[in-house]
Enzyme design. Sequence first.
Site, PDB file in Angstrom:
ATOM      1  N   CYS A   2       0.848  -1.180   0.000  1.00 33.74           N
ATOM      2  CA  CYS A   2       0.000   0.000   0.000  1.00 33.74           C
ATOM      3  C   CYS A   2       0.889   1.238   0.000  1.00 33.74           C
ATOM      4  CB  CYS A   2      -0.955   0.093   1.191  1.00 33.74           C
ATOM      5  SG  CYS A   2      -2.172  -1.208   1.222  1.00 33.74           S
ATOM      6  N   ARG A  27       3.917  -0.582  -4.709  1.00 34.84           N
ATOM      7  CA  ARG A  27       3.589  -1.033  -3.356  1.00 34.84           C
ATOM      8  C   ARG A  27       2.215  -1.705  -3.286  1.00 34.84           C
ATOM      9  NH1 ARG A  27       6.912   1.308   0.456  1.00 34.84           N
ATOM     10  NH2 ARG A  27       5.400   0.705   2.036  1.00 34.84           N
ATOM     11  N   TRP A  74      -2.941  -2.658  -1.666  1.00 35.09           N
ATOM     12  CA  TRP A  74      -2.687  -4.096  -1.764  1.00 35.09           C
ATOM     13  C   TRP A  74      -3.605  -4.704  -0.707  1.00 35.09           C
ATOM     14  CZ3 TRP A  74      -0.953  -8.175   1.275  1.00 35.09           C
ATOM     15  CH2 TRP A  74      -0.558  -9.331   0.572  1.00 35.09           C
ATOM     16  N   ASN A 100      -1.860   2.222   5.612  1.00 35.30           N
ATOM     17  CA  ASN A 100      -1.045   1.094   5.171  1.00 35.30           C
ATOM     18  C   ASN A 100      -0.721   0.282   6.414  1.00 35.30           C
ATOM     19  OD1 ASN A 100       0.966  -0.609   4.178  1.00 35.30           O
ATOM     20  ND2 ASN A 100       2.546   0.969   4.234  1.00 35.30           N
ATOM     21  N   GLY A 101      -1.139  -0.984   6.447  1.00 35.61           N
ATOM     22  CA  GLY A 101      -0.888  -1.816   7.621  1.00 35.61           C
ATOM     23  C   GLY A 101      -2.106  -2.651   7.929  1.00 35.61           C
ATOM     24  N   GLU A 490      17.012 -18.487  -6.807  1.00 36.43           N
ATOM     25  CA  GLU A 490      16.643 -17.128  -7.214  1.00 36.43           C
ATOM     26  C   GLU A 490      16.083 -17.119  -8.640  1.00 36.43           C
ATOM     27  OE1 GLU A 490      16.032 -14.479  -5.848  1.00 36.43           O
ATOM     28  OE2 GLU A 490      16.301 -12.886  -7.295  1.00 36.43           O
ATOM     29  N   LYS A 494      12.417 -15.816  -9.598  1.00 37.87           N
ATOM     30  CA  LYS A 494      12.206 -14.743 -10.591  1.00 37.87           C
ATOM     31  C   LYS A 494      11.200 -15.203 -11.635  1.00 37.87           C
ATOM     32  CE  LYS A 494      13.339 -12.001  -9.012  1.00 37.87           C
ATOM     33  NZ  LYS A 494      14.047 -11.713  -7.818  1.00 37.87           N
ATOM     34  N   GLU A 497       7.540 -15.605 -10.163  1.00 34.89           N
ATOM     35  CA  GLU A 497       6.816 -14.406  -9.724  1.00 34.89           C
ATOM     36  C   GLU A 497       6.389 -13.501 -10.875  1.00 34.89           C
ATOM     37  OE1 GLU A 497       8.923 -11.783  -7.033  1.00 34.89           O
ATOM     38  OE2 GLU A 497      10.819 -12.181  -8.032  1.00 34.89           O
ATOM     39  N   HIS A 513      17.073 -37.288  -6.217  1.00 36.59           N
ATOM     40  CA  HIS A 513      16.329 -37.735  -5.039  1.00 36.59           C
ATOM     41  C   HIS A 513      14.864 -37.321  -5.098  1.00 36.59           C
ATOM     42  CE1 HIS A 513      20.143 -38.997  -3.359  1.00 36.59           C
ATOM     43  NE2 HIS A 513      20.625 -37.837  -3.759  1.00 36.59           N
ATOM     44  N   LYS A 612       5.685  -4.701  -3.644  1.00 34.18           N
ATOM     45  CA  LYS A 612       7.020  -4.576  -3.063  1.00 34.18           C
ATOM     46  C   LYS A 612       6.916  -4.066  -1.638  1.00 34.18           C
ATOM     47  CE  LYS A 612      11.452  -3.347  -5.012  1.00 34.18           C
ATOM     48  NZ  LYS A 612      11.786  -4.687  -5.447  1.00 34.18           N
TER      49      LYS A 612
HETATM   50  C1  F6R Z   1      11.344 -11.120  -5.039  1.00 35.39           C
HETATM   51  C2  F6R Z   1      11.306 -10.086  -4.032  1.00 35.39           C
HETATM   52  C3  F6R Z   1      10.930 -10.454  -2.645  1.00 35.39           C
HETATM   53  C4  F6R Z   1      11.762  -9.638  -1.636  1.00 35.39           C
HETATM   54  C5  F6R Z   1      11.279  -9.901  -0.208  1.00 35.39           C
HETATM   55  C6  F6R Z   1      12.132  -9.165   0.802  1.00 35.39           C
HETATM   56  O1  F6R Z   1      11.758 -10.636  -6.268  1.00 35.39           O
HETATM   57  O2  F6R Z   1      11.545  -8.948  -4.314  1.00 35.39           O
HETATM   58  O3  F6R Z   1      11.060 -11.815  -2.415  1.00 35.39           O
HETATM   59  O4  F6R Z   1      13.099  -9.990  -1.774  1.00 35.39           O
HETATM   60  O5  F6R Z   1       9.959  -9.498  -0.092  1.00 35.39           O
HETATM   61  O6  F6R Z   1      12.124  -7.787   0.563  1.00 35.39           O
HETATM   62  P1  F6R Z   1      13.176  -6.831   1.229  1.00 35.39           P
HETATM   63  O7  F6R Z   1      14.509  -7.160   0.645  1.00 35.39           O
HETATM   64  O8  F6R Z   1      12.727  -5.463   0.889  1.00 35.39           O
HETATM   65  O9  F6R Z   1      13.152  -7.109   2.699  1.00 35.39           O
END
Ligand code: F6R
Length: 617
Positions: A2, A27, A74, A100-101, A490, A494, A497, A513, A612
């Site tokens: 948010c 966000r 969000w 936000n929260g 990773e 990527k 997501e 395994h 994010k």
């Molecule tokens: C994936 C991604 C998330 C963040 C996770 C932690 O591409 O961006 O998995 O890595 O939410 O976020 P931070 O680093 O901001 O604590």
Amino acid sequence: MCGIVGYIGKQPVKRILLEGLKRLEYRGYDSAGLTVYAQEGFQLAKTVGRVANLTKAAAKSTFPGTLGISHTRWATHGGVTDANAHPHISSDGKIALVHNGVIENYADMKRFLTTKGYTFSSETDTEALCNLIAYHYAKETEGTPDRTRFFTAVRKSLLHVEGTYGIAVLCADCPDEMVGARKGSPLILGVGTGEYLLASDVAAIVTHTSNVVYLKDDEVVHLTREGFQVMTTAEYGVEAKIDQVTWTVEDAELGDFAHYMLKEIFDQPASLENAMRGRFSDDGSTAKFGGLNLTPHELRQVDRIVFTACGTAWHACLVAEYLIEKFARIPVEVEYASEFRYRNAPLDKNTLVFVVSQSGETIDTLAALREAQRKGYRCLAITNVVGSTIARESDGGIYQHAGPEIGVASTKAFTSQILIAAMLALYLGRMRDLSYADGVEIVKALKEAPGHVKKIVAQAEHIRSIAAKYAQHADFLFLGRQAMFPIALEGALKLKEISYIHAEGYPAAEMKHGPIALISEQCPSVFFASSGEILQKVVSNIQEVKARRGKVILIHTEDCALPDGLADDTIVIPAAHDAALPVLATVPVQLLSYYIALERGCDVDKPRNLAKSVTVE
Ligand code: F6R
């Protein structure tokens, strides 16, 4: 999660709110809304969907005011509907609120407020807080000047909140006031001349001013066009410190790139340079860090390190584990922050805790930090966002200096974290048994990394053509050994997501395994290989996949001697020292995921269900 933007000043507010929301859209992007103070009451526009929808909806009226609040959502409590979108307005029409929260005790609040005659038109937790502020505002004694009444009502209400909030609030009786507050969710005050902003992130502020106040938990700010006052919810006055933001507007602009994710992948040569700038010793054999707040003597006492983080940052911790154990010979453990905070992990007295977080606001990581500090451990942070809560609350740490990361899928923040992990391994190693010659070799390898990354991103078109071949597959495996295992994780993250393809990362040998059962022509595998003692083992793992008609995309260093026709497709990366290799191996999988998502028509920068900076548990 948010995004909030609030403005009080002299300029027409609608454009400022919409532009700010656009910058905070990463966000959350389920729905958006704004309200502007007008003489006849609050003017409101809210819509499901992106800020672009809100811009259209808001174009239908003039919104002439210079005071307003806005939100991009969000969803947590209540579905994605216009009614649940913020801002919320109290049922008596007095209070408008964006939040936000999560208000955990909202159901109790709602029950209480219903007995007092307040009504609810959404399913959100936020509306309960909005009506609670209206209740306290109405209850404030007659005779108190309005100014104090509104500010006091917000503070009093917040004393009853269990949960987290970053809020911006307006009152229908107060044309010259805005109130903001935070607990657990970020809120930053932008200090201009005769104008002030509240925002969840500096990205929405830098176009107006570089002077900011990073509000702390339990602080409430009262804003007028003439100035601001910060107090705690418990009524203590707070001396607010004004900081300077170093990010520029251009840092947060898309430029010529189609997506922030692509821009940030291409930013990596620069972000890696920034992570290293001024951080090597004069003799070129070790790293140095200004903000660890630990003496070399204290660091030598450390006999165990616990790294904790979430998501991509957790993968960076796994790389750190590999590098620190290899070069510094200190045992490292890696914990998911969300698990660490709730389990009673035994830590001994010479344990150092590192938290890793791009945003510095991830609630689980923050809670893990607080829990480790409560137990008395020294906690350092690797973070990108200066002034973020984790940066402020940790006992010291290392800033990434990667610049704003706006794409929801983390790219440049990850490579800068693992480069810093390599520098840390070098630094701790040189305090112990790592030789001068080994140190010089590692420094040289790390300094070469940005140039190598430039060569890899120059292969974007080649990687794009591979992506086109594989984009319609429904499952992928990513397989790597040693430090390439976290890169496999990773790569899988990527891909899933941003393209919604099911993908899993495994240590290459672990495939036998269980995961090998997935191998078929329909499930391609992405392998990582570099020259060295285990190359032949990786080659065998690839052959096991090929024997089962599995397709293989192989990312390998240029110095690998490989049998002809081993893989279906290859991406060649420069040969590098083990310290730098994880950075180089990451870039092709970022590009591969990006182009696969693009082929599938996915919204790369705003993948479904994600946002994010995860500030809810
Ligand atoms: C994936 C991604 C998330 C963040 C996770 C932690 O591409 O961006 O998995 O890595 O939410 O976020 P931070 O680093 O901001 O604590």
